[in-house]
Design a protein around this motif. Structure first.
Motif, PDB file in Angstrom:
ATOM      1  N   UNK A 185      49.196   9.757 -69.174  1.00 56.53           N
ATOM      2  CA  UNK A 185      49.464   8.570 -68.363  1.00 56.53           C
ATOM      3  C   UNK A 185      48.174   7.965 -67.831  1.00 56.53           C
ATOM      4  N   UNK A 186      47.249   8.813 -67.381  1.00 57.77           N
ATOM      5  CA  UNK A 186      45.962   8.326 -66.877  1.00 57.77           C
ATOM      6  C   UNK A 186      45.235   7.519 -67.947  1.00 57.77           C
ATOM      7  N   UNK A 187      45.391   7.930 -69.219  1.00 54.66           N
ATOM      8  CA  UNK A 187      44.726   7.253 -70.327  1.00 54.66           C
ATOM      9  C   UNK A 187      45.565   6.118 -70.911  1.00 54.66           C
ATOM     10  N   UNK A 188      46.671   5.784 -70.256  1.00 57.55           N
ATOM     11  CA  UNK A 188      47.546   4.680 -70.681  1.00 57.55           C
ATOM     12  C   UNK A 188      48.040   4.857 -72.114  1.00 57.55           C
ATOM     13  N   UNK A 189      48.295   6.106 -72.507  1.00 58.11           N
ATOM     14  CA  UNK A 189      48.876   6.364 -73.820  1.00 58.11           C
ATOM     15  C   UNK A 189      50.379   6.134 -73.716  1.00 58.11           C
ATOM     16  N   UNK A 190      50.947   5.205 -74.476  1.00 59.39           N
ATOM     17  CA  UNK A 190      52.386   4.941 -74.388  1.00 59.39           C
ATOM     18  C   UNK A 190      53.200   6.198 -74.657  1.00 59.39           C
TER      19      UNK A 190
END
Length: 275
Positions: free
Chosen positions: A169-174
């Motif tokens: 989530x921190x890395x904005x991975x869907x």
């Protein structure tokens, strides 16, 4: 502060860490070839870990010291970085943000860095990647950032799974491109919303474990990978390399290559094509 110095590393002495926690350790760290275990008072230790040395040391804010000394790690097209150093990522590099925590894999160990470098050398666009022993999720997240259609991280330690999900989530991975489950290879405890795609071959398999586990799992690696699919193995000490090479030969892996970094080895190979 009482510190117990035990020769070895987290990887080479992993079976002893539980004994230190059970003896009352309040913290553990690896430094200069030693496991340092922090205690509030002297404790009776198991005979298997009795070859260390007790030392009295000044109190320090270890968390502050850790944050002060932690630096970004460049690994191929990615730079592994804690959130507070994001501004130090060089232009053109993809940031892989990892919040250092309980799960193994901040990217600073040679094994993790070499595995990310190996993933970075592949064209992962549209591929499915399996990360065995995911820990903090760093390798699965790296694969997703490098273009993988879907990256699955599995680990037998349930503590790691929420940490890996948080890092994704921190890395904005869907959510649709990454998944983390408790289990190993085809034995995850739940299939997830996208179905049990582990019943099918994966395109790339990466595992940062240790040589004896690679030996035991080599047959499952071969069963999981599509023909010609890349295999990336690390967590291997140089003196254990023959064990891994023999296992890969036994399972028909091809194009085996070895990279060394100090006492650590990364092995890449490809699953055999159908005959």
């Amino acid at each position: 502060m009482l510190v117990y110095h035990l020769p070895g590393t987290f990887e080479t002495r992993e079976d002893h860490l539980d004994l230190l926690w059970e003896a009352g350790a309040t913290g553990l760290e690896e430094r200069a070839g030693l496991i340092r275990a922090y205690f509030d008072a002297h404790s009776e230790l198991h005979p298997d870990i009795a070859d260390g040395e007790w030392r009295e040391e000044d109190e320090q804010d270890w968390q502050a010291e850790f944050r002060r000394t932690l630096r970004p790690v460049r690994a191929g097209r990615l730079t592994i970085v804690p959130p507070w150093l994001l501004h130090e990522v060089e232009a053109g590099q993809l940031p892989l943000i990892i919040e250092p925590g309980m799960a193994f894999g901040t990217g600073h160990h040679a094994t993790t860095r070499m595995a990310v470098e190996a993933l970075s050398e592949l064209n992962l666009t549209g591929l499915r990647v399996l990360d065995v022993g995911t820990g903090s999720g760093v390798l699965a997240i790296a694969a997703a950032l490098l273009g993988a259609e879907h990256a699955l991280g599995v680990d037998i330690d349930p503590i790691t799974i929420p940490i890996a999900r948080e890092n994704a989530e921190i890395n904005s991975v869907p959510a649709g491109r990454s998944r983390f489950e408790e289990g190993s290879l085809g034995l995850t405890d739940s299939a997830g919303s996208d179905g049990d795609w582990q019943d099918e071959s994966v395109d790339v398999l990466v595992a940062n474990l240790y040589a004896e586990l690679h030996d035991l799992l080599a047959g499952e690696y071969a069963a999981q990978l599509r023909a010609g699919g890349p295999l990336i193995l690390t967590g291997i000490l140089t003196n254990k390399l023959p064990l891994v090479r023999e296992a890969l030969d036994r399972e028909g892996f091809e194009a085996v290559q070895v990279r060394e970094d100090g006492e650590w080895v990364l092995v890449t190979a490809r699953a055999a094509a159908p005959r």
